[in-house]
Design a protein around this motif. Structure first.
Motif, PDB file in Angstrom:
ATOM      1  N   GLU A 325       0.820  -1.199   0.000  1.00  0.00           N
ATOM      2  CA  GLU A 325       0.000   0.000   0.000  1.00  0.00           C
ATOM      3  C   GLU A 325       0.860   1.256   0.000  1.00  0.00           C
ATOM      4  O   GLU A 325       0.520   2.271  -0.619  1.00  0.00           O
ATOM      5  CB  GLU A 325      -0.901  -0.010   1.241  1.00  0.00           C
ATOM      6  N   GLY A 326       2.002   1.206   0.703  1.00  0.00           N
ATOM      7  CA  GLY A 326       2.846   2.392   0.824  1.00  0.00           C
ATOM      8  C   GLY A 326       3.876   2.536  -0.260  1.00  0.00           C
ATOM      9  O   GLY A 326       4.641   3.507  -0.268  1.00  0.00           O
ATOM     10  N   MET A 327       3.920   1.592  -1.194  1.00  0.00           N
ATOM     11  CA  MET A 327       4.941   1.606  -2.240  1.00  0.00           C
ATOM     12  C   MET A 327       4.804   2.834  -3.125  1.00  0.00           C
ATOM     13  O   MET A 327       3.723   3.162  -3.598  1.00  0.00           O
ATOM     14  CB  MET A 327       4.823   0.333  -3.082  1.00  0.00           C
ATOM     15  N   GLY A 328       5.871   3.535  -3.361  1.00  0.00           N
ATOM     16  CA  GLY A 328       5.876   4.690  -4.245  1.00  0.00           C
ATOM     17  C   GLY A 328       7.172   4.756  -5.016  1.00  0.00           C
ATOM     18  O   GLY A 328       7.931   3.781  -5.083  1.00  0.00           O
ATOM     19  N   LEU A 329       7.460   5.902  -5.587  1.00  0.00           N
ATOM     20  CA  LEU A 329       8.667   6.040  -6.384  1.00  0.00           C
ATOM     21  C   LEU A 329       9.918   5.906  -5.516  1.00  0.00           C
ATOM     22  O   LEU A 329      10.954   5.434  -5.964  1.00  0.00           O
ATOM     23  CB  LEU A 329       8.661   7.385  -7.102  1.00  0.00           C
TER      24      LEU A 329
END
Length: 885
Positions: A325-329
């Motif tokens: 859910e917290g995965m980003g660039l």
């Protein structure tokens, strides 16, 4: 993940896919920052394993492998019964074991892209066959089954997918055999009474839950059969920025030796599988009916241990969900969640304790390894072990650098580094740099541990484990170490291991100490390629090779011939010594010995020796052995070649230092001048020169311009018309050469010969061939010049052939062609398209589908005699011959 972030990450993935590198283990999309983290996150939840089984490299359904491994996060593997040793080679001269090394490397390179693992059995690809019965006559059925069962028990798949059905519709007999064996292994692997000796080697009986048959589709939109489970492969993957079908095409394109370059077509596509058998009901989803949860593995524990283990596994799943859910660039934002996941797995392993089943124990260990990899990628920690030297010799000391680049925001406390090496190797720490005053690796820092690694003088060379001994017929021999059975190649002998405690400020992360390992690699910079990574190989200090290794010797020739002995050293100080050649009875060598002097590593020198028979030598093979003795008295009696292409990891292929002279009672017309148009690679020019004929290799300009003056015969190499655009453009020039009285000999092609044949000739359609090298041959016109001059060709000249009689026979032809041979595989109608001759003006055009290239490589005498007659064909004599078959 926000769509803008997805787009940026996808562009990163595409950029990594387009980066070149050295060998199969060059940086791949799996290592690419945020993309690598996202792909690995797919593997963390649940437990799903699929094993695909087929006969050869390039049989696999790469779209299914990529979808399962990269898209669904399933642990996926491909078991190829063979290494493709008996195939053809479009990129180089390797055949047999050498080609098997190439194709093994291509499978490794393909798996680095599509994310699957790779396994093999001991089966050696002996060439094309038309029935499973023939395959099993060369591959002992129970032993082959044992190998497949071993891989099943080692990998423990929930699902087996067989590419082939095990029926005649599979075509190739080895395909049929793989389909049969896959089904038998599905039934046998779970039975502890089958191959019980394996159970003492660290595996347990394992019964896969489902067995599927591949039903891959093709074309735009894909079209698996109506009864198949359709698996979409053409949808855009938000991490990759392309579809899994496109990724699988890139994977398939790694099979360069087989000309498997594939278009990476966008848009809807699908593959499919058909359910053949299930132990968990008939629901169609690949994993339907199978408990793929981690908590489902706790059923064999005591109530207390099971409850505690389930709590930890549920907490682990929650941590993984938070990370997704917290995965980003910037994936460092999820490092805390991943650290929590690692700690929960460790706690689950402790809770399960010694009562854990092998499946639970191995699965938790694997998840811990995967979670650690994801954590390190997310935290920006990069670990690397490299040396500048790619070829080492026994007794050498090499400098090795192990680096930890802490590119993220965490602090790495109390790092501990070590190098694991074989017994007898001495590892000495020389320097440590880049650590802070507190001994930690600070954010942004690069820490380096420099070692001196000394090899003992008796260190073993890097031999591929399955080539360490000679074959048993059509089966490789495996060593006594079961940890290597079925692997593509040996693990690297030196492994770097680092452990540290990641922390933020004064607060250590929940993961506790994290440990990871990497094999050593040689990393160098080449001006035209940039940074190149290769495996480190240990090779003998002195290598001795003979060129040519195989010599066809016309029996009537009593003149001396030269052989070249190439001596090479990789020793740092070079090598000096003496070469000696041992002549067999009835032969002499001049000189018997010569000194050599090589001043530095990488130096080589060719020394010439003349060999001569004493009188008329008897027919058969005569072996000249070569020995190098260096100044310290060490002797060397073998040499190696490096199987080295940019798209695969290289390997050393060893051969005895000897020249094998095959004395053949063969004559050839005097004064011939032959032009040779090389195709995809064969030994034709060498074979013709050994008959005593002058050969010129015709380059692109000469072929295109039609400058064939002074030549009597032009030979087109194997698949030359396919491989060379200049030849396709020069068909008229070649026919003009024939019309003017020349002879054109075209060896087999897999596809249409276009405008090259002077009259209608169809090849490359249904691919008629005769796979049985012992198939009876009928000479249709025994008095034809090709069978009478200068050598009388009889049935004896078709004895001893290897692998096959021929391939890509003519299927249909104009009446102007004379079919000269008739042959057929057992149980099939005889065929007449293997050798066709047609008059063209004042000359001749010959199409030969006979497998001369395989016979030359093995020194078979009859094919030399027949080819000598083809070279010696007199068009005038042919015009006077009127008795047609």
């Amino acid at each position: 993940m926000r769509s803008s972030t997805i787009g940026r990450v996808s562009r990163l993935a595409l950029a990594w896919l387009l980066i070149g590198g050295g060998g199969a283990q060059a940086q791949s999309l799996e290592d690419a920052g945020a993309v690598g983290v996202g792909l690995r996150l797919r593997q963390l939840d649940g437990v799903k394993r699929v094993l695909m089984i087929a006969a050869h490299p390039d049989d696999e359904d790469t779209s299914l492998l990529a979808t399962l491994a990269r898209g669904w996060g399933a642990e996926t593997a491909y078991l190829s019964l063979t290494r493709g040793d008996g195939g053809q080679n479009a990129i180089g001269p390797e055949l047999w074991e050498g080609l098997g090394v190439v194709r093994t490397g291509e499978l490794e390179a393909a798996r680095y892209l599509d994310g699957a693992e790779q396994f093999f059995t001991r089966a050696f690809d002996y060439g094309f066959s038309k029935s499973a019965d023939e395959a099993f006559s060369l591959w002992p059925r129970e032993e082959l089954l044992a190998d497949v069962v071993w891989v099943v028990r080692k990998f423990r798949p929930h699902v087996i997918v067989s590419v082939w059905s095990g029926t005649a519709r599979d075509g190739h007999g080895q395909h049929q055999a793989s389909g049969i064996i896959a089904q038998e292994a599905y039934r046998a692997a779970g039975d502890p009474t089958r191959f019980p000796e394996q159970l003492s080697l660290g595996v347990e009986a394992w019964a896969p839950s489902k067995f599927y048959q591949s039903a891959r589709g093709g074309g735009r939109g894909g079209a698996p059969p109506a009864d198949a489970l359709r698996i979409e492969t053409g949808q855009l993957d938000p991490l990759l920025g392309r579809s899994l079908g496109q990724l699988s095409a890139a994977s398939r394109s790694r099979h360069r030796s087989q000309e498997m370059g594939s278009a990476e077509t966008p848009g809807p596509r699908a593959t499919g599988v058909v359910l053949v058998d299930s132990r968990v009901g008939n629901a169609q989803g690949i994993f339907a009916g199978i408990d793929t949860t981690l908590v489902g593995l706790t059923s064999g524990l005591s109530a207390t241990a099971a409850a505690a283990t389930r709590r930890e596994l549920e907490a682990y799943r929650s941590a993984v969900a938070r990370a997704r859910e917290g995965m980003g660039l910037d994936p460092s934002a999820i490092a805390d969640d991943l650290a929590d996941a690692i700690s929960r797995l460790a706690a689950a392993q402790t809770s399960a304790g010694s009562s854990a089943t092998q499946e639970l124990r191995l699965t938790l260990a694997r998840k811990h390894e995967l979670a650690t990899q994801v954590f390190l990628a997310a935290a920006g920690v990069r670990f690397d072990v490299r040396t500048d030297d790619d070829l080492m010799v026994p007794g050498q000391t090499v400098r090795v650098r192990a680096t930890v680049w802490n590119g993220g925001p965490l602090r790495l406390d109390r790092p501990e580094m070590r190098l694991d090496s074989p017994a007898g190797w001495r590892v000495t720490l020389a320097t440590t740099e880049g650590l802070g005053a507190d001994g930690a690796v600070a954010p942004g820092a690069l820490a380096t541990w420099t070692y001196d690694v000394a090899l003992p003088t008796d260190a073993s060379p890097s031999r591929l484990y399955y080539l360490s001994e000679g074959r048993d017929g059509a089966r490789y021999r495996w060593p006594n170490d079961p940890s290597r059975w079925g692997l593509p190649r040996d693990p690297a002998p030196v492994q770097g291991r680092v452990a540290f405690a990641p922390a933020t400020g004064a607060q250590p992360l929940a993961s506790g100490r994290v440990e990871t390992s990497e094999p050593w690699r040689s990393v160098t910079v080449e001006p035209t390629r940039g940074e190149v990574s290769r495996p480190v190989l240990v090779v003998p200090a002195v290598s001795v090779r003979v060129s040519p290794e195989g010599i066809a010797w016309p029996q009537a020739n009593s003149a001396a011939r030269a052989i070249s002995v190439v001596v090479r050293t990789e020793a740092e100080g070079g090598s000096r010594g003496e070469l000696s050649v041992r002549a067999p009875a009835g032969w002499s060598v001049t000189p018997a010995r010569q000194a050599y002097a090589l001043d530095q590593a990488g130096a080589e020198r060719a020394l010439s020796f003349e060999i001569r028979p004493s009188g008329t030598p008897p027919s058969g093979q005569h072996v000249f052995g070569v020995t190098a003795r260096d100044s310290s008295g060490r002797t060397y009696t073998e040499g190696y070649t490096l199987v080295d292409y940019e798209h695969i990891d290289r390997a050393a292929l060893y051969r005895p230092a000897e020249a094998r002279v095959s004395v053949v009672p063969v004559l050839v017309a005097e004064g011939l001048r032959v032009g040779y148009v090389m195709g995809s690679g064969d030994d034709g020019p060498v074979a013709i020169r050994q008959l005593g004929v002058d050969v010129e290799l015709l380059d692109e300009n000469r072929v295109r311009d039609g400058r064939f003056e002074g030549l009597d015969v032009i030979v087109l190499g194997v698949r030359a018309y396919e491989a060379r655009a200049d030849l396709r453009a020069a068909a008229d020039q070649l026919l003009d050469f024939a019309r003017a009285g020349g002879v054109v000999i075209a060896q087999y092609n897999r596809e249409s010969l276009g405008t090259l044949p002077p009259y209608s000739l169809v090849v490359g359609g249904t691919n008629p061939r005769v796979a049985d090298e012992r198939a009876p041959v009928r000479i249709l016109a025994p008095t034809a010049p090709v069978f009478t001059a200068p050598n009388r060709i009889t049935q004896a000249d078709f004895d001893g052939w290897v692998q096959e009689r021929g391939l890509y026979f003519g299927e249909e032809w104009d009446d102007a062609y004379w079919p000269l041979l008739e042959m057929g595989d057992p149980g099939e109608a005889p065929q007449r398209g293997s050798l066709l001759v047609a008059p063209v003006g004042d000359g001749l055009f010959v199409y030969s589908a006979l497998a001369f290239f395989r016979q030359w490589a093995s020194g078979v005498p009859g094919p030399y005699r027949l080819f000598a007659n083809l070279l010696s064909l007199d068009p005038a004599a042919w015009r006077g011959f009127t008795v047609r078959p």
